[in-house]
Design a protein around this motif. Structure first.
Motif, PDB file in Angstrom:
ATOM      1  N   PRO A  78       0.809  -1.232   0.000  1.00  0.00           N
ATOM      2  CA  PRO A  78       0.000   0.000   0.000  1.00  0.00           C
ATOM      3  C   PRO A  78       0.838   1.276   0.000  1.00  0.00           C
ATOM      4  O   PRO A  78       0.502   2.249  -0.683  1.00  0.00           O
ATOM      5  CB  PRO A  78      -0.834  -0.113   1.279  1.00  0.00           C
ATOM      6  CG  PRO A  78      -0.891  -1.555   1.560  1.00  0.00           C
ATOM      7  CD  PRO A  78       0.414  -2.112   1.094  1.00  0.00           C
ATOM      8  N   VAL A  79       1.946   1.272   0.726  1.00  0.00           N
ATOM      9  CA  VAL A  79       2.812   2.451   0.776  1.00  0.00           C
ATOM     10  C   VAL A  79       3.428   2.715  -0.592  1.00  0.00           C
ATOM     11  O   VAL A  79       3.455   3.860  -1.074  1.00  0.00           O
ATOM     12  CB  VAL A  79       3.910   2.262   1.841  1.00  0.00           C
ATOM     13  CG1 VAL A  79       4.876   3.430   1.845  1.00  0.00           C
ATOM     14  CG2 VAL A  79       3.284   2.069   3.213  1.00  0.00           C
ATOM     15  N   PHE A 109      -3.736 -10.387  -1.157  1.00  0.00           N
ATOM     16  CA  PHE A 109      -3.266  -9.284  -1.996  1.00  0.00           C
ATOM     17  C   PHE A 109      -4.374  -8.249  -2.200  1.00  0.00           C
ATOM     18  O   PHE A 109      -4.149  -7.049  -2.064  1.00  0.00           O
ATOM     19  CB  PHE A 109      -2.770  -9.840  -3.340  1.00  0.00           C
ATOM     20  CG  PHE A 109      -2.470  -8.780  -4.351  1.00  0.00           C
ATOM     21  CD1 PHE A 109      -1.293  -8.059  -4.288  1.00  0.00           C
ATOM     22  CD2 PHE A 109      -3.375  -8.483  -5.357  1.00  0.00           C
ATOM     23  CE1 PHE A 109      -1.017  -7.071  -5.221  1.00  0.00           C
ATOM     24  CE2 PHE A 109      -3.109  -7.507  -6.287  1.00  0.00           C
ATOM     25  CZ  PHE A 109      -1.926  -6.797  -6.214  1.00  0.00           C
ATOM     26  N   LEU A 110      -5.584  -8.720  -2.531  1.00  0.00           N
ATOM     27  CA  LEU A 110      -6.700  -7.802  -2.765  1.00  0.00           C
ATOM     28  C   LEU A 110      -7.079  -7.042  -1.498  1.00  0.00           C
ATOM     29  O   LEU A 110      -7.431  -5.867  -1.558  1.00  0.00           O
ATOM     30  CB  LEU A 110      -7.905  -8.567  -3.316  1.00  0.00           C
ATOM     31  CG  LEU A 110      -7.742  -9.125  -4.734  1.00  0.00           C
ATOM     32  CD1 LEU A 110      -8.925  -9.997  -5.105  1.00  0.00           C
ATOM     33  CD2 LEU A 110      -7.547  -8.004  -5.728  1.00  0.00           C
ATOM     34  N   ARG A 114      -6.819  -2.913  -1.062  1.00  0.00           N
ATOM     35  CA  ARG A 114      -8.140  -2.303  -0.889  1.00  0.00           C
ATOM     36  C   ARG A 114      -8.059  -0.966  -0.159  1.00  0.00           C
ATOM     37  O   ARG A 114      -8.860  -0.076  -0.400  1.00  0.00           O
ATOM     38  CB  ARG A 114      -9.053  -3.268  -0.134  1.00  0.00           C
ATOM     39  CG  ARG A 114     -10.421  -2.707   0.140  1.00  0.00           C
ATOM     40  CD  ARG A 114     -11.358  -3.705   0.735  1.00  0.00           C
ATOM     41  NE  ARG A 114     -10.796  -4.368   1.895  1.00  0.00           N
ATOM     42  CZ  ARG A 114     -11.406  -5.345   2.545  1.00  0.00           C
ATOM     43  NH1 ARG A 114     -12.571  -5.767   2.131  1.00  0.00           N
ATOM     44  NH2 ARG A 114     -10.859  -5.901   3.594  1.00  0.00           N
ATOM     45  N   GLU A 115      -7.064  -0.814   0.728  1.00  0.00           N
ATOM     46  CA  GLU A 115      -6.975   0.431   1.494  1.00  0.00           C
ATOM     47  C   GLU A 115      -6.406   1.599   0.697  1.00  0.00           C
ATOM     48  O   GLU A 115      -6.390   2.720   1.178  1.00  0.00           O
ATOM     49  CB  GLU A 115      -6.153   0.205   2.757  1.00  0.00           C
ATOM     50  CG  GLU A 115      -4.725  -0.234   2.508  1.00  0.00           C
ATOM     51  CD  GLU A 115      -4.013  -0.632   3.779  1.00  0.00           C
ATOM     52  OE1 GLU A 115      -3.026   0.047   4.107  1.00  0.00           O
ATOM     53  OE2 GLU A 115      -4.431  -1.601   4.420  1.00  0.00           O
ATOM     54  N   VAL A 119      -7.255   2.885  -7.024  1.00  0.00           N
ATOM     55  CA  VAL A 119      -6.547   1.793  -7.689  1.00  0.00           C
ATOM     56  C   VAL A 119      -7.577   0.765  -8.133  1.00  0.00           C
ATOM     57  O   VAL A 119      -8.351   0.263  -7.318  1.00  0.00           O
ATOM     58  CB  VAL A 119      -5.505   1.151  -6.762  1.00  0.00           C
ATOM     59  CG1 VAL A 119      -4.910  -0.084  -7.397  1.00  0.00           C
ATOM     60  CG2 VAL A 119      -4.417   2.142  -6.403  1.00  0.00           C
ATOM     61  N   THR A 120      -7.595   0.459  -9.426  1.00  0.00           N
ATOM     62  CA  THR A 120      -8.495  -0.539  -9.967  1.00  0.00           C
ATOM     63  C   THR A 120      -7.682  -1.743 -10.423  1.00  0.00           C
ATOM     64  O   THR A 120      -6.926  -1.641 -11.391  1.00  0.00           O
ATOM     65  CB  THR A 120      -9.277   0.028 -11.173  1.00  0.00           C
ATOM     66  OG1 THR A 120      -9.943   1.223 -10.765  1.00  0.00           O
ATOM     67  CG2 THR A 120     -10.285  -0.965 -11.693  1.00  0.00           C
ATOM     68  N   PRO A 121      -7.801  -2.898  -9.738  1.00  0.00           N
ATOM     69  CA  PRO A 121      -7.007  -4.064 -10.141  1.00  0.00           C
ATOM     70  C   PRO A 121      -7.640  -4.794 -11.318  1.00  0.00           C
ATOM     71  O   PRO A 121      -8.858  -4.915 -11.423  1.00  0.00           O
ATOM     72  CB  PRO A 121      -7.019  -4.941  -8.878  1.00  0.00           C
ATOM     73  CG  PRO A 121      -8.262  -4.571  -8.154  1.00  0.00           C
ATOM     74  CD  PRO A 121      -8.524  -3.118  -8.483  1.00  0.00           C
ATOM     75  N   VAL A 122      -6.785  -5.264 -12.205  1.00  0.00           N
ATOM     76  CA  VAL A 122      -7.188  -6.136 -13.321  1.00  0.00           C
ATOM     77  C   VAL A 122      -6.334  -7.388 -13.197  1.00  0.00           C
ATOM     78  O   VAL A 122      -5.104  -7.320 -13.276  1.00  0.00           O
ATOM     79  CB  VAL A 122      -6.948  -5.442 -14.690  1.00  0.00           C
ATOM     80  CG1 VAL A 122      -7.258  -6.406 -15.816  1.00  0.00           C
ATOM     81  CG2 VAL A 122      -7.775  -4.185 -14.798  1.00  0.00           C
TER      82      VAL A 122
END
Length: 127
Positions: A78-79, A109-110, A114-115, A119-122
């Motif tokens: 996240p950092v 990982f998700l 999430r925090e 950010v949109t993961p694919v």
């Protein structure tokens, strides 16, 4: 001639008591975990909501995480993501699964990303 004695019925009371005590014991000694939830959203058609920021590439394996060719961990991810999107725009996170990644590892990982907002993961398939 002697009369045959009929055997009495077996009392089920003691068996029910033992089962109740076992049930009570296991209910009191077990731990109840609170499971976190991860929201999954279907991908939007291409061209919609495309951001101008370049995507961030993540390679997730069973024992390591690489963020744009840098080694990372789930704790530091996240950092690093916040630092990579310092300009404040939304960014797409392309996640490539390497080897045999378990569903628990992907969920961890998700939960870690999430925090980080914007950010949109694919998720890509395993390679």
């Amino acid at each position: 001639m002697r009369k045959r004695r009929r055997k009495g019925r077996i009392s089920m009371t003691s068996l029910i008591d033992v089962i109740f005590l076992l049930l009570l014991f296991f209910m009191l000694t077990s731990t109840f975990s609170r499971y976190s939830t991860v929201e999954l959203v279907a991908a939007a058609p291409s061209g919609q909501g495309a951001s101008e920021a370049p995507p961030i590439f993540v390679q997730l394996s069973s024992d390591s995480v690489r963020l744009n060719t840098r080694d990372a961990s789930l704790e530091t991810l996240p950092v690093l993501l916040r630092a990579d999107r310092a300009h404040g725009s939304d960014v797409t996170l392309i996640v490539a699964l390497k080897g045999s990644v378990t569903s628990q590892r992907l969920t961890d990982f998700l939960v870690a990303i999430r925090e980080v907002e914007g950010v949109t993961p694919v998720i890509l398939g395993a390679s």
